[in-house]
Design an enzyme around this catalytic site. Sequence first.
Site, PDB file in Angstrom:
ATOM      1  N   HIS A  78       0.861  -1.178   0.000  1.00 38.05           N
ATOM      2  CA  HIS A  78       0.000   0.000   0.000  1.00 38.05           C
ATOM      3  C   HIS A  78       0.901   1.233   0.000  1.00 38.05           C
ATOM      4  O   HIS A  78       1.790   1.371   0.838  1.00 38.05           O
ATOM      5  CB  HIS A  78      -0.914  -0.002   1.221  1.00 38.05           C
ATOM      6  N   ASP A 269     -14.473  -4.277  13.744  1.00 36.93           N
ATOM      7  CA  ASP A 269     -14.823  -2.923  13.319  1.00 36.93           C
ATOM      8  C   ASP A 269     -16.173  -2.941  12.623  1.00 36.93           C
ATOM      9  O   ASP A 269     -17.003  -3.803  12.902  1.00 36.93           O
ATOM     10  CB  ASP A 269     -13.725  -2.361  12.413  1.00 36.93           C
ATOM     11  N   ASP A 343      -9.330  -5.278   2.746  1.00 30.21           N
ATOM     12  CA  ASP A 343      -8.952  -4.820   1.408  1.00 30.21           C
ATOM     13  C   ASP A 343     -10.035  -5.162   0.388  1.00 30.21           C
ATOM     14  O   ASP A 343     -10.360  -4.363  -0.497  1.00 30.21           O
ATOM     15  CB  ASP A 343      -7.630  -5.458   0.980  1.00 30.21           C
TER      16      ASP A 343
END
Length: 366
Positions: A78, A269, A343
């Site tokens: 990334h 999350d 991702d």
Amino acid sequence: MSDSEPDEELLELLRQSLGLNGGDTPKVPDTKVLKDAEFVYDHSIDVALDTHGTKAAAATIWKLMQEKEYSFKTWSEHSLHPKSKDESTVNFIFLMDLLNFCFWSEQSDPTQRFAVEYQGRKYTGYWSLVAAIHRALEEDILITTPSSWAEETGYSDEVIRHVFRSATAEPIPLLDERIHCIREAGRVLASDFEGSILNMVEEANHSAAGLVNLLASHFPCFNDTANFESKSIHLLKRAQIFLADLWACFEGQGHGYFHDIDKITMFADYRIPQILYSLGCLRYSPSLESHIRTMREIESGRGWEVQLRGCSIWCVELIRREIVRQHPKTEVNAVLIDFFLYDTMKQKELEGAEMIPHHRTRSIWY
């Protein structure tokens, strides 16, 4: 708990009764996250796991990870993730995960959402945070240096607000709470670790669970727990992702070597539950599903939210076990599965291929 899994507490009592635990035997650190997630799953009424969906997802995830040659090295691919392997990167990652929470926007128009402009490009979500840190460093604002976080001698609130300024009219969510986290971290590091993040990492003695517990016990803003069915549930998202990011950045070496990295769970999350639902792993009660689809907020720490997070942790653990069962020689842990799923979900978001919105909770925990 499945029938095939041993009850560790009963085993420990048995060892003690038989005198098998010597007084000098060091206690192996345990974050309690996985055990608590299983408890949530066992007592959940609004979130359920689909066994067939979970097994099918495990096969799909493993196949795609093999095709993409997905590993911890993918983390450094990334463009915004730090590339150096030194103390400055440890500091960068700590600040990144100290503030790695709550990026979702109320704006329906993507062009109006909070964004950070950096090197000619606008970044949103998690990447806006990483871009803001890079931008500050290039502006000679040493925002990753712990001494700069002190309220008395560090940067003022105004400077910190400038660091996280937005390219749109919408500010970064929970900015006051982020400043509070920075101040708290500066105080704790100065009082407990001689102002050094590396000192704290080294105190864990290369134990992933030990480092998570250090963070949770010393820093209130990392102590991500909730009450569910009269039990304290450890979720510890940001504490776990800090050491996972270290592990990935340093490729399991040096500051990123942890002998018990497999004790770390996925990071609970709002993105991972979303893709687990899309993969057919999670099922919601009609009232919860309606609440999520109509994008109504769920209060932090309430039953629905704890079930979403706890069942997601347990689901990823079952996916991991299924992959290992089918491919005993493969090296996969919950960290890699989480990274891969995150991702993948972000890519689906870009493509407009989301099956269901993510749940909405304003919180410093994620």
